[in-house]
Structures are given as C-alpha cells and as structure tokens.
Motif scaffolding. Structure first.
Motif, PDB file in Angstrom:
ATOM      1  N   TYR A 148     -86.099 -79.159 -96.225  1.00 19.91           N
ATOM      2  CA  TYR A 148     -87.482 -78.472 -95.524  1.00 19.91           C
ATOM      3  C   TYR A 148     -88.238 -79.907 -95.081  1.00 19.91           C
ATOM      4  O   TYR A 148     -88.643 -79.721 -93.789  1.00 19.91           O
ATOM      5  CB  TYR A 148     -88.046 -77.853 -96.617  1.00 19.91           C
ATOM      6  CG  TYR A 148     -89.147 -76.992 -96.124  1.00 19.91           C
ATOM      7  CD1 TYR A 148     -89.175 -76.036 -95.231  1.00 19.91           C
ATOM      8  CD2 TYR A 148     -90.544 -77.356 -96.243  1.00 19.91           C
ATOM      9  CE1 TYR A 148     -90.198 -75.093 -95.085  1.00 19.91           C
ATOM     10  CE2 TYR A 148     -91.802 -76.856 -95.896  1.00 19.91           C
ATOM     11  CZ  TYR A 148     -91.518 -75.638 -95.033  1.00 19.91           C
ATOM     12  OH  TYR A 148     -92.567 -75.149 -94.585  1.00 19.91           O
ATOM     13  N   GLY A 151     -86.723 -81.284 -92.053  1.00 25.51           N
ATOM     14  CA  GLY A 151     -86.986 -80.591 -90.832  1.00 25.51           C
ATOM     15  C   GLY A 151     -88.282 -80.331 -90.370  1.00 25.51           C
ATOM     16  O   GLY A 151     -88.704 -80.593 -89.013  1.00 25.51           O
ATOM     17  N   PHE A 175     -89.326 -72.431 -87.546  1.00 28.74           N
ATOM     18  CA  PHE A 175     -88.508 -73.404 -88.650  1.00 28.74           C
ATOM     19  C   PHE A 175     -88.595 -72.760 -90.129  1.00 28.74           C
ATOM     20  O   PHE A 175     -87.864 -72.554 -90.765  1.00 28.74           O
ATOM     21  CB  PHE A 175     -88.960 -74.634 -88.646  1.00 28.74           C
ATOM     22  CG  PHE A 175     -88.257 -75.597 -89.777  1.00 28.74           C
ATOM     23  CD1 PHE A 175     -86.812 -75.877 -89.486  1.00 28.74           C
ATOM     24  CD2 PHE A 175     -88.788 -75.896 -90.835  1.00 28.74           C
ATOM     25  CE1 PHE A 175     -86.103 -76.660 -90.486  1.00 28.74           C
ATOM     26  CE2 PHE A 175     -88.279 -76.797 -91.798  1.00 28.74           C
ATOM     27  CZ  PHE A 175     -86.858 -77.113 -91.610  1.00 28.74           C
ATOM     28  N   HIS A 179     -86.023 -71.301 -92.399  1.00 34.46           N
ATOM     29  CA  HIS A 179     -86.109 -71.568 -93.981  1.00 34.46           C
ATOM     30  C   HIS A 179     -85.999 -70.528 -94.777  1.00 34.46           C
ATOM     31  O   HIS A 179     -84.906 -70.497 -95.837  1.00 34.46           O
ATOM     32  CB  HIS A 179     -87.169 -72.618 -94.159  1.00 34.46           C
ATOM     33  CG  HIS A 179     -87.591 -72.641 -95.831  1.00 34.46           C
ATOM     34  ND1 HIS A 179     -86.772 -73.535 -96.484  1.00 34.46           N
ATOM     35  CD2 HIS A 179     -88.512 -72.440 -96.416  1.00 34.46           C
ATOM     36  CE1 HIS A 179     -87.464 -73.614 -97.798  1.00 34.46           C
ATOM     37  NE2 HIS A 179     -88.384 -72.980 -97.727  1.00 34.46           N
TER      38      HIS A 179
END
Length: 201
Positions: A148, A151, A175, A179
């Motif tokens: 996470y 990213g 994103f 996730h």
C-alpha cells in the motif's frame, strides 16, 4: 515571523514546486526583505527541510485525529485520502518528486519517516478491518501495508502517471478502491460499494 515565513514558504513550495520558488519570491509575497528570512533560515535548503517536516507533522496529526474518530476502517481510508488531498491541494507541482530530484537527502529522511508512520497506520487499519470482519482473515498484514505504501508513493510519479492523463485525486481514489477490493470480505465490499455510491451522487 518564523512561523509566517514557514507557512508562506510551504504553501508556495506545494503550489509552484521546490525548485522554482526562490527566497526573493517568498520575501516579496510576505512583503519583507530577504535578509529577514535569512535571520530565521540560513539557506534555502534549511527552509525546504523545515517546510517539509512542518507539513509532515501537520498531516500526521490530522490522520491521527481521523483514525480516532472513524466509524469503520473502510471509511477511515477514504477520509484520510480526502484530508491529505485537500491539505496538499492535489499536489499540482509533484512536490515529492521535485524533492527527490533537487533535495535527495531531505527526501530520503522524509521517505523513511513517512514509511514508519504510514506503515503503522495502515497495519492498524487492516487489523481493525479483520477484527470487524470487513477484511479477510489470514491476510499478510505486513506485506499488504508495505504494498500500500509503495503504491501510494508511486501513483505520484509524474513519469508513470502524467498529470495530462491522470488527475492526482482520481488516482488516489482508484488505488484505494483497488487496495480495499483485494482484501475485503463480502460485507466489506458491500460497505465499499455503498460508500462509493453515496459519494458519487
């Protein structure tokens, strides 16, 4: 006066970038002499460093407040994303990557502080989600928190996601959804979809 300089410099660095803002620009905006700035900050690098960690501490405090007040871990992540996006004004100037290019030592210190704080925050969030059966049991919490962080950092890279094609706030939302969908239970997905629908109306 030191705090006024820091506030104005931070705002200008975020809007225009660390490279393009000069000490003259900051002095002009504040209606003071450059000499006054140098009384508080010996160099531009010192001012950049102070602004970066001032911003970091302000954002960290806001995130702590959201975590304490949140109802569930899915909403918590969206509230944090909105708070950071609003605070950074959608990062129009890609400040993180300018910092990496022109002030690598400061960037490196910030990177590890961000990692430490964000990793702990995301791990807590995932644990809460697992306990409340919104996230799947048995997932590798440490691995997911690191993915996470990686990213969230890389969606800010203007070479991979140029601003001409991708709006920063949309990227963060996409994103985040990506996730949550990867780790959510059926109940978690239901809450995610409800939250997205409410916020799209």
């Amino acid at each position: 006066m030191k705090e006024k300089i820091l506030d104005k410099a931070t705002e200008m660095f975020l809007n225009l970038g660390f490279k393009s803002v000069t000490m003259d620009d900051i002095a002009t905006e504040l209606g003071i002499s450059k000499k006054t700035i140098y009384q508080h900050f010996k160099t531009k690098t010192e001012l950049v460093e102070a602004a970066v960690f001032y911003l970091f501490e302000s954002i960290s405090s806001g995130i702590d407040f959201i975590c304490e007040a949140s109802h569930n871990p899915i909403e918590e992540l969206f509230h944090i994303k909105k708070f950071v996006s609003d605070y950074l004004k959608d990062e129009k100037s890609s400040p993180q990557f300018q910092l990496k290019k022109y002030y690598p030592k400061i960037y490196n210190r910030l990177f590890w502080k961000q990692f430490e704080v964000m990793n702990e925050c995301v791990m807590e969030n995932i644990k809460k989600g697992v306990d409340s059966e919104l996230f799947r049991k048995g997932i590798d919490i440490d691995f997911i928190a690191r993915i996470y962080f990686s990213g969230m950092l890389n969606i800010k890279d203007p070479d991979i996601f140029p601003a001409t094609d991708f709006k920063p706030s949309d990227l963060a939302t996409k994103f985040l959804e990506y996730h949550i969908r990867a780790i959510a239970t059926e109940n978690g997905l239901k809450i995610l979809n409800e939250f997205i629908n409410q916020n799209n109306d």
